[in-house]
Design an enzyme around this catalytic site. Structure first.
Site, PDB file in Angstrom:
ATOM      1  N   ASN A   1       0.667  -0.747  -0.410  1.00  0.00           N
ATOM      2  CA  ASN A   1      -0.388  -0.069  -0.078  1.00  0.00           C
ATOM      3  C   ASN A   1       0.659   1.268   0.370  1.00  0.00           C
ATOM      4  OD1 ASN A   1      -1.434   2.129   1.230  1.00  0.00           O
ATOM      5  ND2 ASN A   1      -2.869   1.011   1.761  1.00  0.00           N
TER       6      ASN A   1
ATOM      7  N   ASP B   1      -0.023   4.431   0.202  1.00  0.00           N
ATOM      8  CA  ASP B   1      -1.242   6.291  -0.065  1.00  0.00           C
ATOM      9  C   ASP B   1      -0.176   6.770   1.160  1.00  0.00           C
ATOM     10  OD1 ASP B   1      -2.547   4.743  -0.127  1.00  0.00           O
ATOM     11  OD2 ASP B   1      -3.760   4.307   1.615  1.00  0.00           O
ATOM     12  N   HIS B   2       1.115   6.547   2.355  1.00  0.00           N
ATOM     13  CA  HIS B   2       2.096   7.179   2.539  1.00  0.00           C
ATOM     14  C   HIS B   2       2.967   7.681   1.933  1.00  0.00           C
ATOM     15  CE1 HIS B   2      -1.131   6.821   5.502  1.00  0.00           C
ATOM     16  NE2 HIS B   2      -1.347   5.493   5.522  1.00  0.00           N
TER      17      HIS B   2
ATOM     18  N   HIS C   1      -5.492   3.809  -1.572  1.00  0.00           N
ATOM     19  CA  HIS C   1      -7.313   3.757  -1.377  1.00  0.00           C
ATOM     20  C   HIS C   1      -7.403   5.962  -1.182  1.00  0.00           C
ATOM     21  CE1 HIS C   1      -8.767   4.143   2.674  1.00  0.00           C
ATOM     22  NE2 HIS C   1     -10.052   4.723   1.855  1.00  0.00           N
TER      23      HIS C   1
ATOM     24  N   ARG D   1      -9.685   8.154  -0.834  1.00  0.00           N
ATOM     25  CA  ARG D   1     -10.185   8.770   0.280  1.00  0.00           C
ATOM     26  C   ARG D   1     -11.348   9.622  -0.466  1.00  0.00           C
ATOM     27  NH1 ARG D   1     -10.121   7.973   5.889  1.00  0.00           N
ATOM     28  NH2 ARG D   1      -9.014   5.418   6.494  1.00  0.00           N
TER      29      ARG D   1
ATOM     30  N   ARG E   1      -6.619  12.723   1.063  1.00  0.00           N
ATOM     31  CA  ARG E   1      -5.659  12.775   2.039  1.00  0.00           C
ATOM     32  C   ARG E   1      -4.622  12.591   2.208  1.00  0.00           C
ATOM     33  NH1 ARG E   1      -7.520   9.794   7.907  1.00  0.00           N
ATOM     34  NH2 ARG E   1      -9.328  11.365   7.075  1.00  0.00           N
TER      35      ARG E   1
ATOM     36  N   GLU F   1      -8.450   0.353  -2.201  1.00  0.00           N
ATOM     37  CA  GLU F   1      -9.948   0.842  -1.992  1.00  0.00           C
ATOM     38  C   GLU F   1     -10.927   1.881  -1.436  1.00  0.00           C
ATOM     39  OE1 GLU F   1      -7.733   0.718   2.182  1.00  0.00           O
ATOM     40  OE2 GLU F   1      -6.422  -0.957   1.634  1.00  0.00           O
TER      41      GLU F   1
ATOM     42  N   THR G   1      -8.492   3.227   8.739  1.00  0.00           N
ATOM     43  CA  THR G   1      -9.649   2.758   8.521  1.00  0.00           C
ATOM     44  C   THR G   1      -9.554   1.764  10.110  1.00  0.00           C
ATOM     45  OG1 THR G   1      -8.778   2.630   6.209  1.00  0.00           O
ATOM     46  CG2 THR G   1     -10.332   1.568   7.328  1.00  0.00           C
TER      47      THR G   1
ATOM     48  N   GLU H   1     -10.968  -9.610   3.586  1.00  0.00           N
ATOM     49  CA  GLU H   1      -9.882  -9.469   3.683  1.00  0.00           C
ATOM     50  C   GLU H   1     -10.009  -8.625   5.220  1.00  0.00           C
ATOM     51  OE1 GLU H   1      -6.772  -6.408   1.910  1.00  0.00           O
ATOM     52  OE2 GLU H   1      -6.581  -5.515   3.925  1.00  0.00           O
TER      53      GLU H   1
ATOM     54  N   HIS I   1      -3.710  -4.657   7.393  1.00  0.00           N
ATOM     55  CA  HIS I   1      -3.976  -3.514   8.542  1.00  0.00           C
ATOM     56  C   HIS I   1      -2.568  -3.851   9.494  1.00  0.00           C
ATOM     57  CE1 HIS I   1      -4.945   0.315  10.637  1.00  0.00           C
ATOM     58  NE2 HIS I   1      -5.832   0.163   9.561  1.00  0.00           N
TER      59      HIS I   1
ATOM     60  N   GLY J   1       0.585  -1.222   4.695  1.00  0.00           N
ATOM     61  CA  GLY J   1       1.476  -0.131   3.838  1.00  0.00           C
ATOM     62  C   GLY J   1       2.102   1.030   4.916  1.00  0.00           C
TER      63      GLY J   1
HETATM   64  N1  PXP Z   1      -6.164  -3.258   4.253  1.00  0.00           N
HETATM   65  C1  PXP Z   1      -6.850  -2.482   4.225  1.00  0.00           C
HETATM   66  C2  PXP Z   1      -8.223  -2.101   3.559  1.00  0.00           C
HETATM   67  C3  PXP Z   1      -6.707  -1.255   4.840  1.00  0.00           C
HETATM   68  O1  PXP Z   1      -7.820  -0.149   4.656  1.00  0.00           O
HETATM   69  C4  PXP Z   1      -5.079  -0.550   4.772  1.00  0.00           C
HETATM   70  C5  PXP Z   1      -4.573   1.114   5.173  1.00  0.00           C
HETATM   71  O2  PXP Z   1      -4.583   1.774   4.291  1.00  0.00           O
HETATM   72  C6  PXP Z   1      -4.115  -1.196   4.847  1.00  0.00           C
HETATM   73  C7  PXP Z   1      -4.243  -2.634   4.403  1.00  0.00           C
HETATM   74  C8  PXP Z   1      -2.928  -1.583   5.638  1.00  0.00           C
HETATM   75  O3  PXP Z   1      -2.879  -0.857   6.063  1.00  0.00           O
HETATM   76  P1  PXP Z   1      -1.496  -0.577   6.679  1.00  0.00           P
HETATM   77  O4  PXP Z   1      -1.724   0.912   5.870  1.00  0.00           O
HETATM   78  O5  PXP Z   1      -1.892  -0.106   8.755  1.00  0.00           O
HETATM   79  O6  PXP Z   1      -0.809  -1.249   6.573  1.00  0.00           O
END
Ligand code: PXP
Length: 250
Positions: A11, A13-14, A47, A49, A53, A74, A105, A155, A198, A220
């Site tokens: 992931n 996203d960050h 993701h 959003r 963000r 996502e 989330t 998931e 997560h 992620g």
């Molecule tokens: N799976 C889902 C459905 C998520 O919403 C997230 C966070 O966006 C992740 C996995 C990854 O989580 P993390 O960034 O804490 O590893």
């Protein structure tokens, strides 16, 4: 014991979170996706959003152009996201709960309570050609409803397990791990593909990755944090290795 290889979805996203802290284009999530691919990621998760963000609309095409890996989008169950997903046609669409005020989330999508809201999204996305995944708590009730909706994938939310490990509450963490194991076995028995995700870290991934029915792990935040210290390539490779070790594939 040697288990079937499990996929690692990275992931990104960050990377976008850091970019957006300053505006502009750096660091580029598409570049991160390409590095993750080269380091052994099996898929890229993003993701989009409602509040944009981190990932923004323009990132969708940029990430797709940067890799030839399956993309897991996502998304919240909103009409706006459905329209975007139907146009984008990701390999997988993972339905997640979303609240503006949450930092990440928190908890799974309560598909049992929200059945009537979620079911049309499952159908529309499936008809649109995406593999639909429901991000849920590891509970039999949630899985039974996911099955009834015709979701091919769930998931399981691992956040609670990770939190308990870091809180030092090993008894409760063990119980939560058992819930994850039981839910994975139950879902698999029903013909649902099991993913997890997560909060996972090097210190928490092995027991989760060792659950036989798990086919994919989406990770992620921790990978991106480690990437600050060792680089993204090394962080992805290490996570990939942890999964392989846990499954007897290393
Ligand atoms: N799976 C889902 C459905 C998520 O919403 C997230 C966070 O966006 C992740 C996995 C990854 O989580 P993390 O960034 O804490 O590893």
């Amino acid at each position: 014991m040697k288990l079937e290889r499990a996929r690692l979805g990275v992931n990104i996203d960050h990377v976008a979170t850091i970019r957006n802290a300053r505006g502009g284009v750096h660091p580029d999530p598409a570049k991160a996706a390409a590095i993750a691919q080269a380091a052994g990621a099996d898929g890229i998760t993003i993701h989009l959003r409602e509040d944009r963000r981190h990932i923004r609309d323009a990132d969708l095409d940029a990430v797709r152009a940067a890799v030839n890996l399956p993309i897991n989008l996502e998304m919240a169950t909103t009409d706006e996201m459905l329209a975007i997903a139907l146009a984008y046609k990701p390999h997988a669409a993972c339905l997640v709960p979303e609240r503006r005020e949450e930092r990440t989330t928190e908890g799974g999508l309560d598909v049992a309570r929200l059945h009537n809201q979620v079911e049309p999204f499952v159908r529309a996305l499936r008809d649109g050609g995406s593999r639909v995944s429901l991000f849920i708590e590891p509970s039999k009730v949630q899985i039974a409803v996911a099955e009834a909706m015709g979701a091919p994938v769930v998931e399981l939310h691992t956040g609670k397990y990770v939190e308990l490990v870091f809180a030092g509450d090993h008894a409760a963490a063990g119980e939560e791990l058992n819930r994850l194991r039981e839910a994975a076995a139950y879902g698999h028995e029903k013909g649902i593909e099991i993913h997890v995700g997560h909060g996972l870290t090097y210190d928490t991934i092995r027991p989760v990755a060792a659950i036989p029915e798990v086919r994919e792990l989406n990770i992620g935040h921790f990978i991106m944090g480690e990437a600050l210290f060792v680089g993204l390539d090394a962080a992805v490779r290490r996570m990939r290795h942890e999964i392989d070790l846990a499954r007897g594939n290393a």
